[in-house]
Design a protein around this motif. Sequence first.
Motif, PDB file in Angstrom:
ATOM      1  N   GLN A 143     -63.808  52.966  36.229  1.00  0.00           N
ATOM      2  CA  GLN A 143     -63.402  53.381  34.888  1.00  0.00           C
ATOM      3  C   GLN A 143     -62.533  52.309  34.239  1.00  0.00           C
ATOM      4  O   GLN A 143     -62.650  52.040  33.033  1.00  0.00           O
ATOM      5  N   VAL A 144     -61.663  51.671  35.022  1.00  0.00           N
ATOM      6  CA  VAL A 144     -60.839  50.575  34.510  1.00  0.00           C
ATOM      7  C   VAL A 144     -61.715  49.429  34.026  1.00  0.00           C
ATOM      8  O   VAL A 144     -61.508  48.880  32.937  1.00  0.00           O
ATOM      9  N   ILE A 145     -62.693  49.057  34.812  1.00  0.00           N
ATOM     10  CA  ILE A 145     -63.557  47.921  34.465  1.00  0.00           C
ATOM     11  C   ILE A 145     -64.362  48.217  33.205  1.00  0.00           C
ATOM     12  O   ILE A 145     -64.485  47.375  32.310  1.00  0.00           O
ATOM     13  N   ARG A 146     -64.908  49.429  33.107  1.00  0.00           N
ATOM     14  CA  ARG A 146     -65.676  49.794  31.904  1.00  0.00           C
ATOM     15  C   ARG A 146     -64.788  49.795  30.669  1.00  0.00           C
ATOM     16  O   ARG A 146     -65.157  49.289  29.604  1.00  0.00           O
ATOM     17  N   ARG A 147     -63.603  50.372  30.807  1.00  0.00           N
ATOM     18  CA  ARG A 147     -62.709  50.470  29.661  1.00  0.00           C
ATOM     19  C   ARG A 147     -62.236  49.088  29.208  1.00  0.00           C
ATOM     20  O   ARG A 147     -62.083  48.840  28.009  1.00  0.00           O
ATOM     21  N   TYR A 148     -62.028  48.192  30.149  1.00  0.00           N
ATOM     22  CA  TYR A 148     -61.625  46.843  29.761  1.00  0.00           C
ATOM     23  C   TYR A 148     -62.688  46.202  28.871  1.00  0.00           C
ATOM     24  O   TYR A 148     -62.376  45.558  27.868  1.00  0.00           O
ATOM     25  N   GLY A 149     -63.959  46.386  29.229  1.00  0.00           N
ATOM     26  CA  GLY A 149     -65.030  45.836  28.401  1.00  0.00           C
ATOM     27  C   GLY A 149     -64.985  46.372  26.978  1.00  0.00           C
ATOM     28  O   GLY A 149     -65.218  45.622  26.019  1.00  0.00           O
ATOM     29  N   GLU A 150     -64.678  47.667  26.842  1.00  0.00           N
ATOM     30  CA  GLU A 150     -64.589  48.257  25.505  1.00  0.00           C
ATOM     31  C   GLU A 150     -63.418  47.666  24.718  1.00  0.00           C
ATOM     32  O   GLU A 150     -63.568  47.283  23.549  1.00  0.00           O
ATOM     33  N   LEU A 151     -62.254  47.587  25.335  1.00  0.00           N
ATOM     34  CA  LEU A 151     -61.071  47.097  24.635  1.00  0.00           C
ATOM     35  C   LEU A 151     -61.145  45.601  24.357  1.00  0.00           C
ATOM     36  O   LEU A 151     -60.636  45.132  23.334  1.00  0.00           O
ATOM     37  N   ARG A 152     -61.799  44.880  25.249  1.00  0.00           N
ATOM     38  CA  ARG A 152     -61.908  43.436  25.042  1.00  0.00           C
ATOM     39  C   ARG A 152     -62.760  43.118  23.812  1.00  0.00           C
ATOM     40  O   ARG A 152     -62.613  42.059  23.190  1.00  0.00           O
ATOM     41  N   GLY A 153     -63.615  44.046  23.439  1.00  0.00           N
ATOM     42  CA  GLY A 153     -64.424  43.857  22.250  1.00  0.00           C
ATOM     43  C   GLY A 153     -63.737  44.296  20.974  1.00  0.00           C
ATOM     44  O   GLY A 153     -64.264  44.077  19.879  1.00  0.00           O
ATOM     45  N   THR A 154     -62.545  44.912  21.103  1.00  0.00           N
ATOM     46  CA  THR A 154     -61.829  45.395  19.907  1.00  0.00           C
ATOM     47  C   THR A 154     -60.382  44.900  19.919  1.00  0.00           C
ATOM     48  O   THR A 154     -60.105  43.772  19.532  1.00  0.00           O
ATOM     49  N   TYR A 155     -59.475  45.748  20.381  1.00  0.00           N
ATOM     50  CA  TYR A 155     -58.057  45.454  20.248  1.00  0.00           C
ATOM     51  C   TYR A 155     -57.553  44.373  21.194  1.00  0.00           C
ATOM     52  O   TYR A 155     -56.457  43.831  20.982  1.00  0.00           O
ATOM     53  N   LEU A 156     -58.285  44.066  22.240  1.00  0.00           N
ATOM     54  CA  LEU A 156     -57.892  42.986  23.141  1.00  0.00           C
ATOM     55  C   LEU A 156     -58.744  41.736  22.943  1.00  0.00           C
ATOM     56  O   LEU A 156     -58.701  40.819  23.769  1.00  0.00           O
ATOM     57  N   SER A 157     -59.493  41.678  21.879  1.00  0.00           N
ATOM     58  CA  SER A 157     -60.286  40.479  21.620  1.00  0.00           C
ATOM     59  C   SER A 157     -59.377  39.344  21.162  1.00  0.00           C
ATOM     60  O   SER A 157     -58.301  39.564  20.598  1.00  0.00           O
ATOM     61  N   ASP A 158     -59.816  38.121  21.411  1.00  0.00           N
ATOM     62  CA  ASP A 158     -59.036  36.958  20.969  1.00  0.00           C
ATOM     63  C   ASP A 158     -58.805  37.006  19.465  1.00  0.00           C
ATOM     64  O   ASP A 158     -57.702  36.735  18.981  1.00  0.00           O
ATOM     65  N   ALA A 159     -59.840  37.346  18.728  1.00  0.00           N
ATOM     66  CA  ALA A 159     -59.733  37.352  17.270  1.00  0.00           C
ATOM     67  C   ALA A 159     -58.695  38.359  16.797  1.00  0.00           C
ATOM     68  O   ALA A 159     -57.880  38.066  15.914  1.00  0.00           O
ATOM     69  N   TYR A 160     -58.725  39.553  17.370  1.00  0.00           N
ATOM     70  CA  TYR A 160     -57.797  40.588  16.918  1.00  0.00           C
ATOM     71  C   TYR A 160     -56.360  40.206  17.242  1.00  0.00           C
ATOM     72  O   TYR A 160     -55.456  40.321  16.399  1.00  0.00           O
ATOM     73  N   MET A 161     -56.116  39.738  18.473  1.00  0.00           N
ATOM     74  CA  MET A 161     -54.744  39.435  18.879  1.00  0.00           C
ATOM     75  C   MET A 161     -54.157  38.275  18.082  1.00  0.00           C
ATOM     76  O   MET A 161     -53.018  38.355  17.600  1.00  0.00           O
ATOM     77  N   VAL A 162     -54.915  37.198  17.943  1.00  0.00           N
ATOM     78  CA  VAL A 162     -54.417  36.051  17.191  1.00  0.00           C
ATOM     79  C   VAL A 162     -54.214  36.418  15.721  1.00  0.00           C
ATOM     80  O   VAL A 162     -53.211  36.057  15.102  1.00  0.00           O
ATOM     81  N   GLY A 163     -55.143  37.166  15.156  1.00  0.00           N
ATOM     82  CA  GLY A 163     -55.003  37.600  13.771  1.00  0.00           C
ATOM     83  C   GLY A 163     -53.820  38.532  13.583  1.00  0.00           C
ATOM     84  O   GLY A 163     -53.143  38.488  12.548  1.00  0.00           O
ATOM     85  N   TYR A 164     -53.558  39.370  14.567  1.00  0.00           N
ATOM     86  CA  TYR A 164     -52.449  40.318  14.461  1.00  0.00           C
ATOM     87  C   TYR A 164     -51.121  39.571  14.413  1.00  0.00           C
ATOM     88  O   TYR A 164     -50.239  39.891  13.590  1.00  0.00           O
ATOM     89  N   ILE A 165     -50.963  38.586  15.274  1.00  0.00           N
ATOM     90  CA  ILE A 165     -49.728  37.803  15.282  1.00  0.00           C
ATOM     91  C   ILE A 165     -49.560  37.068  13.962  1.00  0.00           C
ATOM     92  O   ILE A 165     -48.488  37.095  13.334  1.00  0.00           O
ATOM     93  N   ARG A 166     -50.627  36.421  13.508  1.00  0.00           N
ATOM     94  CA  ARG A 166     -50.567  35.649  12.264  1.00  0.00           C
ATOM     95  C   ARG A 166     -50.200  36.541  11.081  1.00  0.00           C
ATOM     96  O   ARG A 166     -49.318  36.212  10.280  1.00  0.00           O
ATOM     97  N   ASP A 167     -50.860  37.682  10.959  1.00  0.00           N
ATOM     98  CA  ASP A 167     -50.643  38.540   9.795  1.00  0.00           C
ATOM     99  C   ASP A 167     -49.266  39.208   9.835  1.00  0.00           C
ATOM    100  O   ASP A 167     -48.658  39.460   8.791  1.00  0.00           O
ATOM    101  N   THR A 168     -48.787  39.532  11.035  1.00  0.00           N
ATOM    102  CA  THR A 168     -47.450  40.115  11.152  1.00  0.00           C
ATOM    103  C   THR A 168     -46.381  39.134  10.690  1.00  0.00           C
ATOM    104  O   THR A 168     -45.475  39.491   9.921  1.00  0.00           O
ATOM    105  N   LEU A 169     -46.481  37.897  11.150  1.00  0.00           N
ATOM    106  CA  LEU A 169     -45.489  36.890  10.750  1.00  0.00           C
ATOM    107  C   LEU A 169     -45.608  36.541   9.276  1.00  0.00           C
ATOM    108  O   LEU A 169     -44.602  36.257   8.613  1.00  0.00           O
ATOM    109  N   ASP A 170     -46.828  36.594   8.752  1.00  0.00           N
ATOM    110  CA  ASP A 170     -47.013  36.368   7.322  1.00  0.00           C
ATOM    111  C   ASP A 170     -46.318  37.466   6.521  1.00  0.00           C
ATOM    112  O   ASP A 170     -45.707  37.207   5.480  1.00  0.00           O
TER     113      ASP A 170
END
Length: 494
Positions: A395-422
């Motif tokens: 269940q952990v492995i499956r869920r990681y795949g789901e989150l890695r495609g959304t809230y844990l994706s590189d794009a989301y995390m980097v964008g979140y930091i950038r937009d917060t500081l902006d």
Amino acid sequence: MKYRLLGLGMAALMLVLVAAAALLERSEPVDYGRVHQHLTARRDTGCGCGGSQLCSHLPLVIIDTGGQEIPGQIMEDQRDRFGQPVYTKAPDGESTILAQIKVIDNQDANNHPGDEPAYSASCRFRVRGNSSRSFPKQPYLVQLVDEEGENRDLPLLGMGAHHEWALHGPSLDKSLVRNYMWYNIAGEIMEYAPNCRYCEVVLNGEYQGIYLLAETITAGEGCRLNLRMNIKNAQASGYLIRCDRPVEEDLETLRDIHVYSERTNENKHDFAIRYPGKNILTPELAKDIELDYSAFEKALYSFDYNSPEYGYRKWIDTGNFVDYYLLNEFTRNVDAGRYSTYLYKELGQPFRLCVWDFNNSCDNYREGETAPESFTVQEWNWFLQLFMDQDFVEQVIRRYGELRGTYLSDAYMVGYIRDTLDYLGPAVERNNERWPVDMPGEHHLEPEGRNPDTFEEAVADLQTWLLARGEWVDESIHALRQYAHPSRHKQYQH
């Protein structure tokens, strides 16, 4: 620090991630009522005050202690019988002092200390936290009270009304975003995570910089946990337990409890009831909670731990434990499952975990580097046993795949930091003028070379570490299956 060098080679990738993040941010989130301040609040538009006073688009929290010394300071060279620090108290022996608080939160214009406050109240006030008490920029606990000294619930900065709040001052985290980012991401994927808002604090007339006003984890209406006590029976009432360091004089702990398992004692952990409070926590009710929680641990650590009829799944929200694990494992939050760990049981619901304190996450642990190439949380407390179950690991492995495609994706995390500081905009410069990254007493990480020299380096270190972490976990997540292999835990089953 070696991850700074990696960041130079990722410049081209960053450009792609920034573009992708803008698209991902518009995807529809899970509706847990989560508000991301940097996406919803007004930006800085300036005003005509001519720079003669503090002028901020962030809400202002102004506190006046009336000249009293703030209790909760660490007393040098004093330790309790557990070896933990002893904290100062007020002259009357109380752990808090009575202070005044004003919140200025204009909706259509910048905020100034002299503006009409949205809220003005009395409060009980003290320093809070563990090691962060020793930082020059200290965190505080605010408990709102009325004229009679009774708790007073107010909806500060648009969050659900309550009397108890934490003012977290990002000091260890020079990027200023860790707690804000991970509380909000957790709030998107879990049933509950503390709501939080940025503000700027003025204490006794002195500017203190950017703070994060956060809900403390306790019961409340609306946004907080549904832990109301309707009868004096733990089986039909909600409660909250905290796992942390054992202390003799913990200003936040109400009562220690004994638990079925001795594993937590071996790791020098302590379990205490955080809710219900002292006004309704009778010895009989405390014993009921102790027995109820111990019944869960007995099921978890029994021979039939993975049995559908007798095992742990009858007691916990498995999906919640999976999400808690992944958020804290991905960020390598060294406190998770050991310190500042909160387990709650709402009315008629199974046990769930709540995230708290990401100061030490993402290679920001004071006592040494936490490289992106490791798994650790699965070895602490309940997870040591849960990872013996193959179904839980899958269940952990499956869920990681789901989150890695959304809230844990590189794009989301980097964008979140950038937009917060902006969004924080000029407040960052004010904060860093008040607390320069390289000022004496502000280098908290060991060894010395791990400390960033500038704010920009701190942000780059965080981003580069997250990208390296995601890449390693992608390649290694399936290795978690080893913890459920019979050869690894045969001693516990025979």
